[in-house]
Design a protein around this motif. Structure first.
Motif, PDB file in Angstrom:
ATOM      1  N   VAL A 180       0.844  -1.203   0.000  1.00  0.00           N
ATOM      2  CA  VAL A 180       0.000   0.000   0.000  1.00  0.00           C
ATOM      3  C   VAL A 180       0.876   1.249   0.000  1.00  0.00           C
ATOM      4  N   GLU A 181       1.880   1.251   0.843  1.00  0.00           N
ATOM      5  CA  GLU A 181       2.790   2.405   0.920  1.00  0.00           C
ATOM      6  C   GLU A 181       3.485   2.637  -0.423  1.00  0.00           C
ATOM      7  N   ARG A 182       3.890   1.578  -1.077  1.00  0.00           N
ATOM      8  CA  ARG A 182       4.562   1.718  -2.374  1.00  0.00           C
ATOM      9  C   ARG A 182       3.642   2.374  -3.404  1.00  0.00           C
ATOM     10  N   ILE A 183       2.401   1.947  -3.443  1.00  0.00           N
ATOM     11  CA  ILE A 183       1.459   2.535  -4.402  1.00  0.00           C
ATOM     12  C   ILE A 183       1.194   3.999  -4.075  1.00  0.00           C
ATOM     13  N   MET A 184       1.050   4.305  -2.802  1.00  0.00           N
ATOM     14  CA  MET A 184       0.727   5.677  -2.416  1.00  0.00           C
ATOM     15  C   MET A 184       1.871   6.643  -2.713  1.00  0.00           C
ATOM     16  N   LYS A 185       3.085   6.149  -2.753  1.00  0.00           N
ATOM     17  CA  LYS A 185       4.230   7.017  -3.036  1.00  0.00           C
ATOM     18  C   LYS A 185       4.244   7.504  -4.477  1.00  0.00           C
ATOM     19  N   MET A 186       3.617   6.745  -5.385  1.00  0.00           N
ATOM     20  CA  MET A 186       3.702   7.100  -6.797  1.00  0.00           C
ATOM     21  C   MET A 186       2.347   7.351  -7.458  1.00  0.00           C
ATOM     22  N   ALA A 187       1.254   7.104  -6.738  1.00  0.00           N
ATOM     23  CA  ALA A 187      -0.065   7.165  -7.370  1.00  0.00           C
ATOM     24  C   ALA A 187      -0.468   8.591  -7.743  1.00  0.00           C
ATOM     25  N   ARG A 188      -0.891   8.760  -8.981  1.00  0.00           N
ATOM     26  CA  ARG A 188      -1.540  10.006  -9.411  1.00  0.00           C
ATOM     27  C   ARG A 188      -3.015   9.955  -9.019  1.00  0.00           C
ATOM     28  N   ILE A 189      -3.614   8.776  -9.185  1.00  0.00           N
ATOM     29  CA  ILE A 189      -4.974   8.509  -8.725  1.00  0.00           C
ATOM     30  C   ILE A 189      -4.862   7.483  -7.603  1.00  0.00           C
ATOM     31  N   PRO A 190      -5.087   7.852  -6.365  1.00  0.00           N
ATOM     32  CA  PRO A 190      -4.917   6.898  -5.264  1.00  0.00           C
ATOM     33  C   PRO A 190      -5.988   5.819  -5.293  1.00  0.00           C
ATOM     34  N   PRO A 191      -5.699   4.654  -4.748  1.00  0.00           N
ATOM     35  CA  PRO A 191      -6.717   3.604  -4.674  1.00  0.00           C
ATOM     36  C   PRO A 191      -7.943   4.098  -3.912  1.00  0.00           C
ATOM     37  N   ALA A 192      -9.109   3.836  -4.479  1.00  0.00           N
ATOM     38  CA  ALA A 192     -10.350   4.230  -3.817  1.00  0.00           C
ATOM     39  C   ALA A 192     -10.800   3.175  -2.819  1.00  0.00           C
TER      40      ALA A 192
END
Length: 322
Positions: A180-192
């Motif tokens: 989750v942390e990895r995705i949040m570091k690069m996400a332009r659109i965060p997971p909903a």
């Protein structure tokens, strides 16, 4: 994190995701439902009972059955597309950036809709792609994992599906805290949304806290312990099946409120703003699973149920890590 509202003709309530879209708190899960007649009848009964949130996946091999019923209800004017919340998932063998759009469009064709409300990456690890239909490639009796899976690159491809209007929302499933942390570091659109195992014996609190930190709503699969797995073996993986509905504390609270143990287990989660997707093809159980908004668990009830958490020992689905 998420506020709860009640609106429309649905018999459920909603959580508002971080993009402003509303997910019904109670949905119909469809894992292990690959008999066309059975799933079509169950979906008909669920729609009649007030369900508007429907969860499926390419891996479940029932999107075409769901699509037939959705199309029938839409064509007959029984429901509007915007009243439905349809969720499906990118399969394990398509965890590559170049396959995301292709597999989503295939799901849309089977579901007979122009977009899904939520598209999830089914697991944070991929399998070797051999063909579209070989969803779980095996060699010498073993699953062929793809050790080159790049979840960040896949997420960028998922974001492109929102840009293209093929998915209203995108999310993750079975991602651990690190992922989750990895995705949040690069996400332009965060997971909903994060769809993950949450049930009374495995309350998954640490992961839920991280999701709350990032305003990612949570949907619980297996909220009743997924008792249908008692006779089900998944590619050689044996499941630990918790007998949640026979727990003395759950049964005592159910008796107190004149409800079923299943209704107590679901209410325990939705009262914490966790969406649930119990699977059932039984018309009466379908009705009971969604009719849980006419009572409230007390603080004492909640504490007693919280006390049943066994941590990792209570996990009943396998967790994958990187």
């Amino acid at each position: 994190m998420s506020n709860i509202v009640i609106e429309g003709k649905s018999k459920t309530k909603f959580i508002t995701m971080n993009n402003g879209l509303k997910m019904p708190l109670v949905g119909l899960g469809s894992w292990q439902s690959d008999n066309p007649e059975e799933i079509e009848l169950a979906l008909e009964k669920a729609l009649e009972a007030g369900y508007r949130h429907f969860d499926t996946a390419t891996l479940y091999k029932n999107e075409d059955s769901l699509g037939k019923v959705f199309r029938r209800w839409l064509d007959q004017g029984k429901v509007k597309r915007e009243e439905l919340f349809i969720v499906t998932k990118l399969p394990w063998n398509a965890m590559r950036p170049d396959l995301v759009e292709k597999f989503l469009k295939s799901s849309l064709a089977r579901l007979q809709v122009k977009y899904v409300d939520l598209y999830l990456t089914h697991w944070p690890i991929g399998l070797i792609y051999t063909s579209d239909d070989d969803l779980i490639p095996m060699k010498d009796g073993k699953i062929m994992y793809d050790k080159t899976t790049d979840i960040e690159a896949v997420w960028k491809a998922m974001e492109a599906q929102v840009d293209a209007g093929l998915a209203k929302s995108i999310g993750i499933s079975n991602y651990n805290i690190k992922q989750v942390e990895r995705i949040m570091k690069m996400a332009r659109i965060p997971p909903a949304n994060q769809q993950v195992e949450v049930q009374t014996y495995f309350q998954n609190k640490a992961l839920r806290q991280v999701c709350e930190k990032y305003n990612i709503s949570v949907c619980a699969y297996g909220p009743l312990g997924s008792p249908g797995r008692k006779t089900y073996s998944f590619t050689g993986i044996e499941f630990n099946i918790p007998d949640l509905m026979d727990d003395p504390v759950v049964k005592d609270i159910a008796k107190k409120h004149s409800k079923t143990p299943g209704q107590i287990l679901l209410k325990f989660l939705v009262q914490q703003n966790i969406a649930v997707i119990p699977k059932s093809t039984n018309p009466e159980r379908l009705k009971m699973n969604i009719n849980i908004f006419d009572f409230e668990l007390t603080q004492v009830d909640m504490r007693r149920l919280e006390g049943l958490d066994k941590g990792e020992a209570g996990r009943s689905f396998p967790g994958f890590t990187e």
